[in-house]
Design an enzyme around this catalytic site. Structure first.
Site, mmCIF file in Angstrom:
data_model
loop_
_atom_site.group_PDB
_atom_site.id
_atom_site.type_symbol
_atom_site.label_atom_id
_atom_site.label_comp_id
_atom_site.label_asym_id
_atom_site.label_seq_id
_atom_site.Cartn_x
_atom_site.Cartn_y
_atom_site.Cartn_z
ATOM 1 N N HIS A 12 -8.185 -4.939 -0.826
ATOM 2 C CA HIS A 12 -7.309 -3.430 -0.596
ATOM 3 C C HIS A 12 -6.454 -4.890 0.667
ATOM 4 O O HIS A 12 -4.883 -4.621 1.034
ATOM 5 C CB HIS A 12 -7.461 -2.388 0.463
ATOM 6 C CG HIS A 12 -5.906 -1.807 0.248
ATOM 7 N ND1 HIS A 12 -5.766 -1.257 -1.022
ATOM 8 C CD2 HIS A 12 -5.584 -1.012 1.099
ATOM 9 C CE1 HIS A 12 -4.632 -0.508 -1.085
ATOM 10 N NE2 HIS A 12 -4.592 -0.732 0.717
ATOM 11 N N SER A 61 0.994 -1.204 -0.032
ATOM 12 C CA SER A 61 -0.084 -0.379 -0.467
ATOM 13 C C SER A 61 0.863 1.381 0.352
ATOM 14 O O SER A 61 1.684 1.490 -0.659
ATOM 15 C CB SER A 61 -0.712 -0.028 1.202
ATOM 16 O OG SER A 61 -1.581 1.312 1.231
ATOM 17 N N ASP A 63 -10.515 -3.853 -4.854
ATOM 18 C CA ASP A 63 -9.938 -3.252 -4.126
ATOM 19 C C ASP A 63 -10.474 -1.956 -3.717
ATOM 20 O O ASP A 63 -10.523 -1.036 -5.341
ATOM 21 C CB ASP A 63 -8.261 -2.650 -4.645
ATOM 22 C CG ASP A 63 -7.788 -1.741 -3.642
ATOM 23 O OD1 ASP A 63 -8.428 -1.445 -2.709
ATOM 24 O OD2 ASP A 63 -6.199 -2.257 -3.290
HETATM 25 C C1 MLT Z 1 -1.621 5.921 0.124
HETATM 26 O O1 MLT Z 1 -1.718 6.736 0.278
HETATM 27 O O2 MLT Z 1 -0.283 5.173 -0.052
HETATM 28 C C2 MLT Z 1 -2.304 4.968 -0.227
HETATM 29 O O3 MLT Z 1 -4.020 5.391 -0.560
HETATM 30 C C3 MLT Z 1 -2.715 3.738 0.275
HETATM 31 C C4 MLT Z 1 -3.024 3.882 2.006
HETATM 32 O O4 MLT Z 1 -1.369 3.726 2.068
HETATM 33 O O5 MLT Z 1 -3.628 3.434 2.302
#
Ligand code: MLT
Length: 203
Positions: free
Chosen positions: A185, A104, A154
């Site tokens: 996710h 992420s 996701d």
């Molecule tokens: C980010 O902020 O890098 C993406 O939205 C994924 C997350 O960390 O939630």
């Protein structure tokens, strides 16, 4: 060495270091057991993101979910890249393969490093990554291998953004494998098994 981090050096002088980059709210310890699973003999470097969103650690600021503060992302990408160069010096590990493993937000900063500072990494395994920014010029990634694992359901990462990342990495010459999962996710255990198989055949 201005990042909180934990370094577990390979006991058998294995020439790979996995750089472990957590998701929003994680820390430098989150992905250690995943690293051991993926590459049991490698050195492991877990890093804690320096940006705070409330109490949550991140690697760069965002304006809202999926909308990034690009100036901060550029700054943080260079800062993390310099830190990795310091680590290579400090532990004498310039001859290692440097493999980012990110989830992420951690996957997004790793993707940003591939696009802006490609020499820092050898390859990357990115779970739930999106296109973090448009690089000013296409990097040379002809010697890089990248594994992307994305979730069809996701709610945070738009398909088009993961696909754009894939296309950009390919256009830059990287050897890219992109697996789509019947998942959201959160990452499934089976993805880690696929990633391990990929790593064994690409490094
Ligand atoms: C980010 O902020 O890098 C993406 O939205 C994924 C997350 O960390 O939630």
């Amino acid at each position: 060495m201005n990042f909180h981090h934990t370094f577990v050096q390979s006991k058998v002088n294995h020439k790979q270091t996995l750089i472990l980059l957590h998701g929003t709210g994680g820390d430098e310890h989150d992905l250690l057991s995943l690293g051991t699973f993926l590459a049991p003999h490698a050195s492991l470097l877990g890093i804690r993101g320096k940006v705070k969103e409330g109490q949550a650690n991140r690697f760069f600021r965002r304006l809202s979910e999926g909308v990034f503060d690009e100036a901060d992302l550029l700054f943080r990408t260079r800062e993390l890249s310099s830190f990795l160069d310091e680590v290579k010096d400090h532990y004498g590990l310039w001859d290692n393969e440097w493999i980012a493993v990110g989830y992420s937000n951690g996957a997004n900063i790793a993707a940003s490093m591939l696009l802006l500072e490609p020499a820092v990494l050898t390859s990357a395994l990115l779970f739930r990554a999106m296109m973090p920014l448009t690089p000013p010029r296409l990097p040379d990634l002809k010697r890089h291998s990248v594994y992307l694992s994305s979730g069809r359901e996701d709610p945070i990462v738009p398909h088009a953004s993961s696909e754009r990342l894939e296309e950009t990495l390919r256009a830059a010459g990287a050897d890219v494998t992109h697996d789509w999962q019947n998942a959201g996710h959160g990452v499934l255990q089976s993805e880690f098994t696929s990633a391990k198989t990929w790593l064994a055949s690409h490094t």
